[in-house]
Design an enzyme around this catalytic site. Sequence first.
Site, PDB file in Angstrom:
ATOM      1  N   GLU A  74     -93.923  -3.123  10.392  1.00 47.97           N
ATOM      2  CA  GLU A  74     -94.210  -3.738   9.077  1.00 47.97           C
ATOM      3  C   GLU A  74     -94.410  -5.247   9.224  1.00 47.97           C
ATOM      4  O   GLU A  74     -95.280  -5.828   8.574  1.00 47.97           O
ATOM      5  CB  GLU A  74     -93.069  -3.441   8.099  1.00 47.97           C
ATOM      6  N   ALA A 118     -85.662  -2.275  11.282  1.00 46.16           N
ATOM      7  CA  ALA A 118     -84.487  -2.823  10.610  1.00 46.16           C
ATOM      8  C   ALA A 118     -83.274  -2.578  11.491  1.00 46.16           C
ATOM      9  O   ALA A 118     -83.273  -1.664  12.320  1.00 46.16           O
ATOM     10  CB  ALA A 118     -84.296  -2.122   9.264  1.00 46.16           C
ATOM     11  N   GLU A 123     -89.203   5.782  10.004  1.00 47.14           N
ATOM     12  CA  GLU A 123     -88.093   5.778   9.034  1.00 47.14           C
ATOM     13  C   GLU A 123     -87.730   7.164   8.540  1.00 47.14           C
ATOM     14  O   GLU A 123     -86.568   7.445   8.223  1.00 47.14           O
ATOM     15  CB  GLU A 123     -88.459   4.890   7.828  1.00 47.14           C
ATOM     16  N   GLY A 149     -89.552  -1.345  10.533  1.00 45.20           N
ATOM     17  CA  GLY A 149     -89.673  -2.720  10.057  1.00 45.20           C
ATOM     18  C   GLY A 149     -90.418  -3.603  11.051  1.00 45.20           C
ATOM     19  O   GLY A 149     -91.059  -4.593  10.671  1.00 45.20           O
TER      20      GLY A 149
END
Length: 700
Positions: A109, A67, A129, A106
């Site tokens: 992911e 992210a 994270e 992310g």
Amino acid sequence: MTMKPEDAVRYEVRDRVAVLTIDFPPVNALGEPMRRGLMARFDQAQADPAADAMVIVGANDKFIAGADIREFGLPKSGPMQSEIQAKMEKADKPVVVAIDGYALGGGFEVALAAHYRVAASRAKVGLPEVNLGLLPGAGGTQRATRLAGPAVALAMILGGNQIPAAKALQLGLVDAVAEGDVTEAAIAFARQKVAEGGPWPVVIERTDKVTGIDPQFFADMRAKNAAKWKGMVAPFKIVDCVEAATRLEAREGLVFEKEAFKACNDAPSRAAQVHLFFAERAAAKVEGVSPEIKPKKIRSVGVIGAGTMGGGITMCLANAGLVVKLLDSSQAAIDAGLARVKDNYQTSVARGSTSQDKVDAALGRIETVLDYAGFADVDMIIEAVFENMDVKHEVFRKIDAVAKPGAVRASNTSALDIDQVARATKRPQDVIGMHFFSPANVMKLVEVVRGDLASPETIVTAMAFGKQIGKVPVLAGNCPGFIGNRILARYGAEGDVLMLEGSTPWQVDDALKEFGFPMGIYLMRDMAGLDVSLGVRRNAIETGAVDPDAPDFVPLLERICEAGRLGQKTGAGFYKYDGRKASPDPEVAEMLTRISAEKGVTRREIADEEIVWRVLLAMVNEGAKIVEEGIAQRASDIDVTYTFGYGFPKYRGGPMFWAEQQGLDKVLAKVREYEARYGARWAPAKLLVERGEAGTGWKG
Ligand code: 3HC
Ligand code: NAI
């Protein structure tokens, strides 16, 4: 960011495979333009009759770093990552990701939502994270568990480590590892899948790895780590989410994870850890140096002194792939030093934290020398000999005689004046302090101490070198104690006064532990050896930094040492010891009672809260002075120093961040209150007065 989505993700078709190339500098994070671009290109590929499959790849040899951390806390617009992933899973063409460099957070992911994952052999994947006080919030906890089982998922998510491709393949986290061009390999992989025909596997639909798991596994994990995770939110929530993946249906699991992510995101620890992420990167930057000045390349290093620090530094350098020449004054000292290095390596192998192959390779890079002539060709020399100016001068003179011009000459001194060291050499511009922390092969912090005479090139080289060897470098000015130990001296003295007024070593330590430090001041001193503390103190008295006749001077350290108690190694210090187990000692309590009486101080009950505030504010006020004097470049550098070198809890962001969270106006008021009560040692830093009165943060 004004980048157009179509520029953030490029599109081409090769061999009937749509190739979506993410090009969103610096690290292909999932910022808004990138998400828009990815969604648009995905739709284009889906609709393109010329494409039978798609490959998602990152430009500049990296996939996606996660992210976009800069967007945290801001309102989000554009497509959500989870929407893109849901589309990927439903695609009727096979979706393959080609991972080079890294796929993190992310980014991994996104990879988990693809049908297949092909990684370059040099690539790494991970869900880091937790290091930001978060958990993978775009399905990572659910998909990683379904793909590789709860044990692998938990180790990966709680550890937050980057896992090399070969290991990821072994764990089932990727489907193939490619030696050559990973995009080509992924295209070939996709074409083969098209030839084989669908349906394409969807990770979130898998149940084979999440059935029949004993719930006790999760209960044990929580119990085992309860103390370590105290004060943190994310690790507990991560366990909850992975457990949820084993008991909930996929859609419910994703909802569960979303709520858990929100709880982490809203917790103060997230803001603190994100602050530290940027603080660490800011610390690496040297103000006022032209970008034209580049660091020198360092490939080989000479280390002088094979003792505690020299040995640790040698290990650290060899681990980072550098060629090291280790010198000491006698063959016996070298043999003893090298034996300690080998011992430390064997302990690591036994513990499973490294492999014998890696150790053999590292040892193969270490050469021992007795003669300085061996240093003629090295790019840098680091001395870690006795802490004595005459010895340092002698060593630097010998370096002068052999080193090539421009070779960086670093001193690991913990307290000596680096300019005085530099002035005695022929090339003071090449001299710099590199203050490693013990054990040097483990501790992340290195203070790069800039004397007045060091050239900008030497400074940027030492900073870049710190990063090259896996450390977190912080630039410090030349003053007694530099950044870290100068602050430690101040709050250590405040701890002593708290004891004079009525507290004890164990109460101060327990209060700090409760705040989140792994250990308190006095246990730490006992572990390091009180002869070390006493040496520092005598030096401070000699230089006039400490006045033994001052009313707030507390001679407990002296009394303890006089009683032959030199810390853990002698079975007694501030505490008494049964092996390594420390316990409160009535004898020390008595010494304190006597000292208070001698000083005419009536002992009183002191609340833990007062201990924490006085110790922390002593840190913060000294930290503010250090920034105002230019000893540290910025307040956040003090946070980096304290979290990476002194055990300040990361989830609280460092002392200066903590102070900002309290409000600098409140901090100033409290410091002024202490000044009124105690006098000069609590005089507020000018910077604190300015910022506190203006009601701003440290940056103004
Ligand atoms: N978002 C925004 N900026 C980022 C970023 C990210 N995820 N990762 C790195 N950057 C920026 C850095 O701030 C730095 O900016 P600067 O040049 O202005 O200082 C620049 O990119 C380069 O970063 P590094 O100096 O760290 O470069 P390295 O090459 O040494 O390391 C890296 C690259 C390994 C990607 C490292 O930057 C890193 O670990 N980044 C963070 C990865 C991460 O934590 N990802 C998870 C994010 S949270 C998430 O994904 C939530 C999701 O589950 C919903
Ligand atoms: P140490 O006593 O363990 O090792 C010093 C080594 O230097 C010995 O092996 C000795 O034989 C060698 N030596 C001494 N004079 C020499 C000379 N003239 N030429 C070649 N070798 C010589 O000491 P330690 O603890 O490793 O400290 C070294 C330096 O690191 C000191 O400046 C100290 O202040 C600093 N330091 C120490 C820390 C610690 O926690 N021990 C932390 C940070 C810095």
